[in-house]
Write a protein that holds these residues in place. Structure first.
Motif, PDB file in Angstrom:
ATOM      1  N   GLN A  90       0.898  -1.357   0.076  1.00 22.19           N
ATOM      2  CA  GLN A  90       0.141  -0.078  -0.176  1.00 22.19           C
ATOM      3  C   GLN A  90       0.963   1.127   0.149  1.00 22.19           C
ATOM      4  OE1 GLN A  90      -3.282   0.102   2.989  1.00 22.19           O
ATOM      5  NE2 GLN A  90      -3.347   2.255   2.829  1.00 22.19           N
ATOM      6  N   GLN A  91       1.990   1.329   0.899  1.00 23.51           N
ATOM      7  CA  GLN A  91       2.968   2.326   0.944  1.00 23.51           C
ATOM      8  C   GLN A  91       3.851   1.873  -0.338  1.00 23.51           C
ATOM      9  OE1 GLN A  91       2.091   5.106   2.355  1.00 23.51           O
ATOM     10  NE2 GLN A  91       0.361   4.072   3.249  1.00 23.51           N
ATOM     11  N   PHE A  92       4.229   2.944  -1.151  1.00 20.19           N
ATOM     12  CA  PHE A  92       5.214   2.413  -2.331  1.00 20.19           C
ATOM     13  C   PHE A  92       6.447   2.069  -2.002  1.00 20.19           C
ATOM     14  CE2 PHE A  92       2.119   6.227  -3.185  1.00 20.19           C
ATOM     15  CZ  PHE A  92       1.185   5.694  -3.491  1.00 20.19           C
ATOM     16  N   ASN A  93       7.042   2.455  -0.982  1.00 19.63           N
ATOM     17  CA  ASN A  93       8.182   2.202  -0.401  1.00 19.63           C
ATOM     18  C   ASN A  93       9.248   2.567  -1.486  1.00 19.63           C
ATOM     19  OD1 ASN A  93       7.110   1.276   1.984  1.00 19.63           O
ATOM     20  ND2 ASN A  93       7.052  -0.923   1.373  1.00 19.63           N
ATOM     21  N   LEU A  94       9.007   3.706  -2.142  1.00 18.94           N
ATOM     22  CA  LEU A  94      10.397   3.915  -2.904  1.00 18.94           C
ATOM     23  C   LEU A  94      11.196   4.739  -2.313  1.00 18.94           C
ATOM     24  CD1 LEU A  94       8.028   5.285  -6.035  1.00 18.94           C
ATOM     25  CD2 LEU A  94       8.994   2.970  -5.653  1.00 18.94           C
ATOM     26  N   LEU A  95      12.651   4.781  -2.821  1.00 21.22           N
ATOM     27  CA  LEU A  95      13.546   5.642  -2.287  1.00 21.22           C
ATOM     28  C   LEU A  95      13.499   6.952  -2.689  1.00 21.22           C
ATOM     29  CD1 LEU A  95      16.548   3.193  -1.935  1.00 21.22           C
ATOM     30  CD2 LEU A  95      15.057   3.877  -0.151  1.00 21.22           C
ATOM     31  N   PRO A  96      13.290   8.085  -1.953  1.00 20.59           N
ATOM     32  CA  PRO A  96      13.171   9.502  -2.565  1.00 20.59           C
ATOM     33  C   PRO A  96      14.212  10.009  -3.188  1.00 20.59           C
ATOM     34  CG  PRO A  96      13.287   9.312   0.006  1.00 20.59           C
ATOM     35  CD  PRO A  96      13.231   8.116  -0.441  1.00 20.59           C
ATOM     36  N   THR A  97      15.539   9.718  -2.918  1.00 23.11           N
ATOM     37  CA  THR A  97      16.519  10.369  -3.465  1.00 23.11           C
ATOM     38  C   THR A  97      16.688   9.632  -5.063  1.00 23.11           C
ATOM     39  OG1 THR A  97      18.010   8.775  -2.126  1.00 23.11           O
ATOM     40  CG2 THR A  97      17.503  10.905  -1.455  1.00 23.11           C
ATOM     41  N   LEU A  98      16.311   8.398  -5.279  1.00 24.22           N
ATOM     42  CA  LEU A  98      16.511   7.727  -6.436  1.00 24.22           C
ATOM     43  C   LEU A  98      15.535   8.004  -7.519  1.00 24.22           C
ATOM     44  CD1 LEU A  98      17.379   4.074  -5.320  1.00 24.22           C
ATOM     45  CD2 LEU A  98      18.884   6.231  -5.519  1.00 24.22           C
TER      46      LEU A  98
ATOM     47  N   ALA B  48       6.329   1.037  -8.426  1.00 26.57           N
ATOM     48  CA  ALA B  48       6.485   0.179  -7.342  1.00 26.57           C
ATOM     49  C   ALA B  48       6.139  -1.406  -8.001  1.00 26.57           C
ATOM     50  CB  ALA B  48       5.692   0.147  -6.338  1.00 26.57           C
ATOM     51  N   ILE B  49       5.002  -1.511  -9.014  1.00 23.61           N
ATOM     52  CA  ILE B  49       4.711  -2.719  -9.884  1.00 23.61           C
ATOM     53  C   ILE B  49       5.802  -2.937 -10.735  1.00 23.61           C
ATOM     54  CG2 ILE B  49       3.190  -3.399 -11.821  1.00 23.61           C
ATOM     55  CD1 ILE B  49       0.772  -1.984 -10.160  1.00 23.61           C
ATOM     56  N   ALA B  50       6.579  -1.896 -11.525  1.00 21.05           N
ATOM     57  CA  ALA B  50       7.497  -2.041 -12.322  1.00 21.05           C
ATOM     58  C   ALA B  50       8.876  -2.678 -11.527  1.00 21.05           C
ATOM     59  CB  ALA B  50       7.847  -0.873 -13.129  1.00 21.05           C
ATOM     60  N   ARG B  51       8.966  -2.211 -10.322  1.00 24.09           N
ATOM     61  CA  ARG B  51      10.001  -2.665  -9.532  1.00 24.09           C
ATOM     62  C   ARG B  51       9.721  -4.229  -9.056  1.00 24.09           C
ATOM     63  NH1 ARG B  51      10.634   0.047  -4.088  1.00 24.09           N
ATOM     64  NH2 ARG B  51       8.636  -0.837  -3.921  1.00 24.09           N
ATOM     65  N   ALA B  52       8.581  -4.538  -8.995  1.00 19.87           N
ATOM     66  CA  ALA B  52       8.212  -5.855  -8.493  1.00 19.87           C
ATOM     67  C   ALA B  52       8.529  -6.735  -9.744  1.00 19.87           C
ATOM     68  CB  ALA B  52       6.721  -5.984  -8.079  1.00 19.87           C
ATOM     69  N   LEU B  53       8.039  -6.310 -11.022  1.00 16.92           N
ATOM     70  CA  LEU B  53       8.162  -7.131 -12.046  1.00 16.92           C
ATOM     71  C   LEU B  53       9.483  -7.144 -12.730  1.00 16.92           C
ATOM     72  CD1 LEU B  53       4.835  -6.012 -14.181  1.00 16.92           C
ATOM     73  CD2 LEU B  53       5.256  -7.993 -12.456  1.00 16.92           C
ATOM     74  N   VAL B  54      10.582  -6.458 -12.575  1.00 17.56           N
ATOM     75  CA  VAL B  54      11.763  -6.444 -12.988  1.00 17.56           C
ATOM     76  C   VAL B  54      12.582  -7.692 -13.033  1.00 17.56           C
ATOM     77  CG1 VAL B  54      13.149  -5.511 -11.357  1.00 17.56           C
ATOM     78  CG2 VAL B  54      13.687  -4.762 -13.908  1.00 17.56           C
ATOM     79  N   THR B  55      12.539  -8.400 -11.819  1.00 13.60           N
ATOM     80  CA  THR B  55      13.303  -9.490 -11.845  1.00 13.60           C
ATOM     81  C   THR B  55      12.545 -10.846 -12.369  1.00 13.60           C
ATOM     82  OG1 THR B  55      12.256 -10.054  -9.549  1.00 13.60           O
ATOM     83  CG2 THR B  55      14.186  -8.611  -9.602  1.00 13.60           C
ATOM     84  N   ASP B  56      11.186 -10.447 -13.121  1.00  8.19           N
ATOM     85  CA  ASP B  56      10.705 -11.557 -13.746  1.00  8.19           C
ATOM     86  C   ASP B  56      10.138 -12.861 -12.604  1.00  8.19           C
ATOM     87  OD1 ASP B  56       9.285 -13.048 -15.905  1.00  8.19           O
ATOM     88  OD2 ASP B  56      10.886 -14.183 -16.371  1.00  8.19           O
ATOM     89  N   PRO B  57       9.443 -12.190 -11.605  1.00  9.00           N
ATOM     90  CA  PRO B  57       8.939 -13.110 -10.581  1.00  9.00           C
ATOM     91  C   PRO B  57       8.051 -14.138 -11.077  1.00  9.00           C
ATOM     92  CG  PRO B  57       8.044 -10.878 -10.111  1.00  9.00           C
ATOM     93  CD  PRO B  57       9.076 -10.906 -11.360  1.00  9.00           C
ATOM     94  N   ARG B  58       7.834 -15.364 -10.311  1.00  7.98           N
ATOM     95  CA  ARG B  58       6.820 -16.241 -10.696  1.00  7.98           C
ATOM     96  C   ARG B  58       5.662 -15.903  -9.802  1.00  7.98           C
ATOM     97  NH1 ARG B  58       6.128 -17.032 -14.958  1.00  7.98           N
ATOM     98  NH2 ARG B  58       7.364 -15.205 -15.068  1.00  7.98           N
TER      99      ARG B  58
END
Length: 268
Positions: free
Chosen positions: A112-120, A171-181
């Motif tokens: 729910q909270q995106f957990n993105l690093l603000p400086t990146l 956050a969704i793109a970050r979750a998908l980038v490792t090609d998780p199952r």
């Protein structure tokens, strides 16, 4: 002449030999918190299998065990008893370092909270899981994924320059980038307006329908649950039935009467 019926061969995860390996399987999972004198069973004998390439919503009233279910199914927490498998591989018996590596390779998370690093930047946030896993960064593929989620022109922006819906898409793109199952999503639309929520849910459904990934989403919202292929209901840490091809109205109706019937069961 006496004949005997051969026994069916059963795998360690309780499924018949030769059956398709499920993306996620829980076998008689219990998770107990509290003291020996005053234990609280957040999950109480849950047995459930989720097929690969499916989108499942997990729902229930407050305190039903939804978050504990997600944490145990994803390997973020280990059950007190019972077994958890992801793609046929049991999570128990491994060190935290091994579990962490396993999650980085096989599992994606959206919160729910995106957990993105603000400086990146957007690109740097998305490539972070690859860096942590020590994997080579394919920037072309990262750009492709960001284009899929509608952020191809935001690569150099920082989270503060994005709307809430855009941040969740990062956050969704970050979750998908490792090609998780398997992608586990915990209330992914809880902090979004209705339009942004709809866009996020469509992205999750697309990842299942187009890219054959598996999504397990905890939500309290019947509209969000209607995007899933099926809904699993929990009451007091136990399974309380399910619903295939859900509509928002059907989910809301079932939620209104959860616990009134006797369909709460130890397994499925």
């Amino acid at each position: 002449m006496t004949t005997t019926t051969p026994r069916a061969v059963v795998r360690d995860d309780g499924q018949p030999a030769g059956a398709a390996v499920e993306a996620v399987r829980l076998v008689n999972v219990r998770k107990v918190y509290g003291t020996t004198a005053n234990p609280v069973a957040a999950l109480d004998g849950v047995t459930l299998g989720l097929p690969s390439g499916s989108f499942t919503a997990v729902m229930g009233p407050s305190g039903s065990g939804k978050s504990t279910f997600l944490q145990c199914a994803a390997g973020l927490d280990l059950p007190t008893t019972g077994r958890v498998y992801i793609q046929g591989e049991e999570l128990a018996g491994n060190s935290e370092a091994v579990l962490t590596k396993f999650r980085r390779q096989r599992v994606g998370f959206v919160f729910q909270q995106f957990n993105l690093l603000p400086t990146l930047t957007v690109m740097q946030n998305v490539t972070l899981p690859l860096r942590l896993a020590g994997r080579k960064i394919d920037r072309r593929r990262c750009r492709e994924i960001l284009g899929r989620v509608g952020l191809g022109d935001r690569l150099d922006h920082r989270p503060a320059e994005l709307s809430g819906g855009q941040q969740q898409r990062v956050a969704i793109a970050r979750a998908l980038v490792t090609d998780p199952r398997v992608v586990f999503a915990d209330e992914p639309t809880g902090a979004l307006d209705s339009r942004s929520a709809r866009e996020v849910l469509e992205l999750l459904r697309e990842s299942v329908q187009v890219y054959d990934q598996t999504v397990v989403m905890v939500t309290h919202d019947p509209v969000a649950a209607s995007y899933a292929d099926s809904v699993v209901f929990l009451v007091d840490g136990r399974l309380a039935g399910g619903l295939d091809n859900p509509t928002a109205d059907a989910v809301a109706e079932r939620m209104a009467h959860l616990g009134e019937t006797h369909d709460v069961q130890a397994g499925a």
